[in-house]
Design a protein around this motif. Sequence first.
Motif, PDB file in Angstrom:
ATOM      1  N   GLN A 140       0.735  12.475 -17.886  1.00  0.00           N
ATOM      2  CA  GLN A 140      -0.644  12.190 -18.525  1.00  0.00           C
ATOM      3  C   GLN A 140      -1.382  11.056 -17.793  1.00  0.00           C
ATOM      4  OE1 GLN A 140       0.771  11.518 -22.741  1.00  0.00           O
ATOM      5  NE2 GLN A 140      -1.100  12.476 -23.120  1.00  0.00           N
ATOM      6  N   ILE A 141      -2.484  11.408 -17.455  1.00  0.00           N
ATOM      7  CA  ILE A 141      -3.265  10.338 -16.793  1.00  0.00           C
ATOM      8  C   ILE A 141      -4.544  10.245 -17.548  1.00  0.00           C
ATOM      9  CG2 ILE A 141      -4.483   9.693 -14.598  1.00  0.00           C
ATOM     10  CD1 ILE A 141      -2.673  12.052 -13.328  1.00  0.00           C
ATOM     11  N   VAL A 142      -5.018   8.857 -17.941  1.00  0.00           N
ATOM     12  CA  VAL A 142      -5.963   8.663 -18.639  1.00  0.00           C
ATOM     13  C   VAL A 142      -6.931   7.408 -17.936  1.00  0.00           C
ATOM     14  CG1 VAL A 142      -5.318   9.298 -20.867  1.00  0.00           C
ATOM     15  CG2 VAL A 142      -5.188   7.103 -20.087  1.00  0.00           C
ATOM     16  N   THR A 143      -7.959   7.539 -17.977  1.00  0.00           N
ATOM     17  CA  THR A 143      -9.092   6.418 -17.656  1.00  0.00           C
ATOM     18  C   THR A 143      -9.618   5.742 -18.822  1.00  0.00           C
ATOM     19  OG1 THR A 143      -9.670   7.642 -15.590  1.00  0.00           O
ATOM     20  CG2 THR A 143     -11.003   5.778 -16.101  1.00  0.00           C
ATOM     21  N   THR A 144      -9.179   4.426 -19.106  1.00  0.00           N
ATOM     22  CA  THR A 144     -10.051   3.725 -20.218  1.00  0.00           C
ATOM     23  C   THR A 144     -10.702   2.615 -19.577  1.00  0.00           C
ATOM     24  OG1 THR A 144      -9.253   2.620 -22.256  1.00  0.00           O
ATOM     25  CG2 THR A 144      -7.924   2.139 -20.375  1.00  0.00           C
ATOM     26  N   GLU A 145     -11.570   2.012 -20.308  1.00  0.00           N
ATOM     27  CA  GLU A 145     -12.272   0.699 -20.051  1.00  0.00           C
ATOM     28  C   GLU A 145     -11.902  -0.524 -20.882  1.00  0.00           C
ATOM     29  OE1 GLU A 145     -16.895  -0.445 -20.162  1.00  0.00           O
ATOM     30  OE2 GLU A 145     -16.322   1.093 -18.847  1.00  0.00           O
ATOM     31  N   ILE A 146     -11.265  -1.670 -20.165  1.00  0.00           N
ATOM     32  CA  ILE A 146     -10.749  -2.500 -20.809  1.00  0.00           C
ATOM     33  C   ILE A 146     -11.576  -3.878 -20.374  1.00  0.00           C
ATOM     34  CG2 ILE A 146      -8.603  -4.141 -21.253  1.00  0.00           C
ATOM     35  CD1 ILE A 146      -6.886  -1.655 -21.048  1.00  0.00           C
ATOM     36  N   ASN A 147     -12.244  -4.542 -20.981  1.00  0.00           N
ATOM     37  CA  ASN A 147     -12.967  -5.930 -20.511  1.00  0.00           C
ATOM     38  C   ASN A 147     -13.721  -5.735 -19.272  1.00  0.00           C
ATOM     39  OD1 ASN A 147     -12.827  -8.347 -21.544  1.00  0.00           O
ATOM     40  ND2 ASN A 147     -11.781  -9.239 -20.104  1.00  0.00           N
ATOM     41  N   GLY A 148     -14.483  -4.588 -19.552  1.00  0.00           N
ATOM     42  CA  GLY A 148     -15.400  -3.943 -18.612  1.00  0.00           C
ATOM     43  C   GLY A 148     -15.062  -3.265 -17.110  1.00  0.00           C
ATOM     44  N   LYS A 149     -13.659  -3.196 -17.174  1.00  0.00           N
ATOM     45  CA  LYS A 149     -12.944  -2.709 -15.816  1.00  0.00           C
ATOM     46  C   LYS A 149     -12.321  -1.394 -16.328  1.00  0.00           C
ATOM     47  CE  LYS A 149     -12.070  -7.088 -13.883  1.00  0.00           C
ATOM     48  NZ  LYS A 149     -11.036  -8.018 -13.218  1.00  0.00           N
ATOM     49  N   GLU A 150     -12.264  -0.475 -15.317  1.00  0.00           N
ATOM     50  CA  GLU A 150     -11.714   0.871 -15.515  1.00  0.00           C
ATOM     51  C   GLU A 150     -10.173   0.631 -15.280  1.00  0.00           C
ATOM     52  OE1 GLU A 150     -13.709   4.085 -13.427  1.00  0.00           O
ATOM     53  OE2 GLU A 150     -14.841   4.329 -14.934  1.00  0.00           O
ATOM     54  N   VAL A 151      -9.489   0.979 -16.135  1.00  0.00           N
ATOM     55  CA  VAL A 151      -7.902   1.074 -15.952  1.00  0.00           C
ATOM     56  C   VAL A 151      -7.328   2.232 -15.948  1.00  0.00           C
ATOM     57  CG1 VAL A 151      -5.950   0.056 -16.812  1.00  0.00           C
ATOM     58  CG2 VAL A 151      -7.979  -1.388 -16.774  1.00  0.00           C
ATOM     59  N   ILE A 152      -6.362   2.799 -15.481  1.00  0.00           N
ATOM     60  CA  ILE A 152      -5.651   4.129 -15.177  1.00  0.00           C
ATOM     61  C   ILE A 152      -4.310   3.955 -15.753  1.00  0.00           C
ATOM     62  CG2 ILE A 152      -4.750   5.908 -13.898  1.00  0.00           C
ATOM     63  CD1 ILE A 152      -7.912   5.702 -13.667  1.00  0.00           C
TER      64      ILE A 152
END
Length: 325
Positions: A193-205
């Motif tokens: 599974q591969i998701v892109t989330t936004e944490i503290n204004g940064k995109e994290v995979i």
Amino acid sequence: MKRFFSILLKIVGFLAIIFILFFYWSSSSSLNTSKYYELKEYQYTNTPSNDSIFSIITYNIGYLSGMTNNRAVVQHKDLFNKNLDKALSEFKKLNPDVIALQEVDFNSSRSFNVDQEEEIAKLGYNYVARAVNWDKKYVPYPYGLPSVNFGKVISGQSILSKHKLKKYSKVILERDANNPFYRDAFYLDRLVQIVTTEINGKEVIILNVHLEAFDKDTRVKHVNKVVELFNTYAKDFPTILVGDFNSDPAFKDAAILEIFNIPNVGNAAFSKEKYDFTYDSDKPHKRLDYIFYTSENIVSVEARVLKEFGQVSDHLPLLMKFKLK
């Protein structure tokens, strides 16, 4: 004599038809394939974490069957209720930002038709990526007690997040080429599974995996593909790779060592000199579960195997608290 052989032939033919019908029924699915990969959003009450320190847990929950997982025993609902309550209690205390699950049941007979992902999401995980990788009406494993093999199994992997999941994709990994057709028909898909989330204004995979358990050559192929994916995303994004890799560093020619050797890869709660085991939860003696991360843009603040979960599963979960550079 001719009459005897005629009757015998009819009996054999009848049994063959019954077997074929049973084979196709038992190996068929219950869900529409459009439901196999879903990105869900809820509106549960959300308790935010620290605004600079974040956390992720990876956990093969073994469909909350404790040490009965992979054993031919009659299951009891009380065990599943107790294990679910324990898991929810521990998750609530820890309040991680992201939970990555393997072997989670989505309304399966063997776990008394509870959607385990949804129960955990109610803790405040409004963004959920679901992946069904096992959808059968009959599963011939574990061997030894045929009565426990009947009933639909809808199971797979899940990423639950308190931060919005912006993108979601999956990669189905190569199957064991040596599996006979009758075993392959009932086997699960191994996937990433591969998701892109936004944490503290940064995109994290975030990549969540559950790799091949039984065939070493296939597991090596899986690891090679995972390394390729990790390196691709790590070029441009902070990247976290988690899951059940089914490989201990002490294994002969351990496949997991290929990931250890990725340049600038962090390995949470692990050093070559000393590391805690994650399997089994009764008498831990193997390290099968990991959290890897890009060390140039992610700092591990704290990491440990969560022994307090006890025997909710046959695995123990792993936690990493981290900062983004």
